[in-house]
Design a protein around this motif. Structure first.
Motif, PDB file in Angstrom:
ATOM      1  N   TYR A 153       0.827  -1.212   0.000  1.00 51.89           N
ATOM      2  CA  TYR A 153       0.000   0.000   0.000  1.00 51.89           C
ATOM      3  C   TYR A 153       0.864   1.265   0.000  1.00 51.89           C
ATOM      4  CZ  TYR A 153      -3.954  -3.041   0.877  1.00 51.89           C
ATOM      5  OH  TYR A 153      -4.911  -4.023   0.757  1.00 51.89           O
ATOM      6  N   GLU A 183      -5.112   5.996   7.775  1.00 52.44           N
ATOM      7  CA  GLU A 183      -5.447   5.744   6.377  1.00 52.44           C
ATOM      8  C   GLU A 183      -4.992   4.350   5.956  1.00 52.44           C
ATOM      9  OE1 GLU A 183      -4.604   7.592   1.888  1.00 52.44           O
ATOM     10  OE2 GLU A 183      -3.699   8.526   3.667  1.00 52.44           O
ATOM     11  N   LYS A 216      -7.303   0.767   5.112  1.00 56.44           N
ATOM     12  CA  LYS A 216      -7.193   0.049   3.844  1.00 56.44           C
ATOM     13  C   LYS A 216      -7.166  -1.463   4.065  1.00 56.44           C
ATOM     14  CE  LYS A 216      -4.735   3.636   1.216  1.00 56.44           C
ATOM     15  NZ  LYS A 216      -3.418   4.041   0.648  1.00 56.44           N
ATOM     16  N   ASN A 237     -11.291  -5.231   1.651  1.00 60.69           N
ATOM     17  CA  ASN A 237     -12.353  -4.538   2.376  1.00 60.69           C
ATOM     18  C   ASN A 237     -13.758  -4.910   1.910  1.00 60.69           C
ATOM     19  OD1 ASN A 237     -10.843  -2.977   4.246  1.00 60.69           O
ATOM     20  ND2 ASN A 237     -10.216  -1.611   2.592  1.00 60.69           N
TER      21      ASN A 237
END
Length: 444
Positions: free
Chosen positions: A154, A260, A264, A385
């Protein structure tokens, strides 16, 4: 109709079928009448073709087809009623080809079919059979590597001025010979196998040049891709020294351990602190290790079963059956794959014997649930997710099971899981805690 079977030996038998006109005439007459109703022939209105005309024109072919159907159905029923555990499928005996019939609706037919019989044996599993069930713990190095990989997954791509270990160099490689190979490609420094070459690619800037031996630096498949040639051409290179010129440096920076990033990976707000994130990763890793432990136990059970069941198979019959069902297979191919075929067959009959002896049953709901598990895992692989509803999973599972091949595969997988769960309850499992590093050594 008379049908019976006679053993040739412990794993071979013959099934004899006798059909008289009284046995086959009703089904043949019905088939001829059905054909007359559907036939479209010149000179006759649709559905009005006389039965006698159909019988004269197509009677022998219909007779042949109906007798084949009747014999196959009766043999299948006989095998089921007599609980014969057959291998492969019944095959017409060679001497049947010599029989001569008039096919005049008056013949008495006698057919002989060869069958292979599963060997008799006792399954070797009991409470006296002991296996080790490993409880694999995640060590710091494994957790650190997993966290690093997640952060890189990520992260963001940057273009630093100076290269470091782990960077990707977009570079031109030119062979040191006249009219040699030249290609521009991405070169991952982490796949380089030679430590000196890897060190030489650290500290480079754009337009810097370094000479490398590609056969020392890369595995064959990687080198062929980077040079834009096939593997055979790479193996035959007469000059392996190349000049590497850096065009650009790419680096995947690790993501920050912030909210953040956490959102994720997990449902929003579920993880808010680094220590909670680490605990989640540890849980995820050790759940994966549980799969490794189960696979090791499966392998150990399989090896024990294969080593402790000594059986013989009707090999001549099985080769004949394989050839009949795979007419394009050559004799050499058949022989090359036959040992693996017997090995797979042996474990299959061990599993089947455990199922039948202990009245285990694979239920339709279990196959559906297994399909849903596999679909859920695939969805999460691509979008961590996304949470599909149970209704969506049911719909996807039903679609998947419309494919007969997929349905059979899932049924066999469900059966294997059922046998594995049964054995875990009925053998002795000795729990042993072990680090992942030490567990990996067991696998080598």
């Amino acid at each position: 109709m008379n049908i019976s079977h006679q053993k040739v030996d412990d794993v071979n038998a013959n099934i004899q079928v006798e059909l008289t006109p009284e046995d086959y005439t009703p089904s043949v007459d019905k088939a001829i009448k059905d054909q007359a109703k559907k036939a479209k022939l010149p000179g006759f209105r649709p559905g009005m073709v006389p039965v006698g005309h159909i019988k004269r024109t197509y009677g022998k072919a219909i007779l042949f087809d109906e007798i084949n159907k009747l014999v196959n159905d009766k043999i299948a029923a006989y095998i089921g009623e007599n609980k014969l555990e057959v291998l492969g499928q019944p095959l017409p005996a060679d001497n049947d080809a010599d029989a001569v019939y008039n096919w005049d609706f008056k013949d008495t037919f006698n057919f002989t079919y060869e069958i292979g019989i599963a060997p008799e044996f006792e399954t070797p599993f009991s409470k006296e059979t002991a296996f080790t069930a490993y409880d694999i713990k995640a060590d710091e190095a494994t957790l650190t590597e997993r966290v690093k990989n997640l952060r890189r997954s990520y992260g963001k791509m940057t273009n630093p001025e100076v290269s470091e270990d782990g960077d990707v160099l977009y570079a031109t490689l030119k062979q040191e010979k006249e009219d040699g190979i030249e290609n521009t490609a991405s070169v991952r420094t982490d796949i380089i196998e030679d430590a000196k070459i890897k060190k030489a690619l650290v500290g480079l800037k754009k337009d810097d040049t370094v000479k490398i031996d590609v056969k020392k630096a890369f595995k064959v498949a990687d080198a062929a891709r980077i040079l834009g040639i096939n593997e055979e051409s790479f193996e035959n290179l007469d000059v392996t020294k190349f000049e590497l010129t850096v065009k650009n440096i790419n680096r995947l920076e690790e993501s920050d351990l912030d909210q953040e990033f956490f959102d994720k990976l997990f449902p929003a707000g579920e993880v808010t602190k680094e220590e909670d994130f680490t605990a989640k990763v540890k849980e995820e890793v050790e759940n994966l290790f549980k799969q490794n432990s189960d696979q090791k136990l499966r392998n150990d059970i399989y090896a024990f079963g294969m080593d402790n069941v000594d059986v013989k198979f009707p090999e001549a019959f099985l080769k004949k059956w394989l050839k009949a069902t795979n007419p394009n297979i050559s004799a050499e191919e058949l022989e090359e794959g036959f040992a693996d075929f017997l090995s797979n067959l042996k474990w299959t009959i061990i599993e089947n014997r455990i199922v039948t002896t202990n009245n285990l049953e694979v239920k339709y709901d279990e196959v559906i649930n297994l399909a849903k598990e596999r679909i859920y895992a695939q969805i999460k692989m691509y979008n961590i997710n996304e949470e599909p509803s149970d209704e969506q999973l049911n719909q996807f599972a039903m679609q998947l099971l419309q494919d007969r091949e997929q349905a059979n595969r899932l049924f066999e997988e469900a059966k294997a899981l059922k046998v594995f769960d049964y054995l875990k309850e009925n053998v002795t499992l000795n729990a042993e805690e072990i680090s992942y590093v030490d567990f990996e050594k067991l696998e080598k």
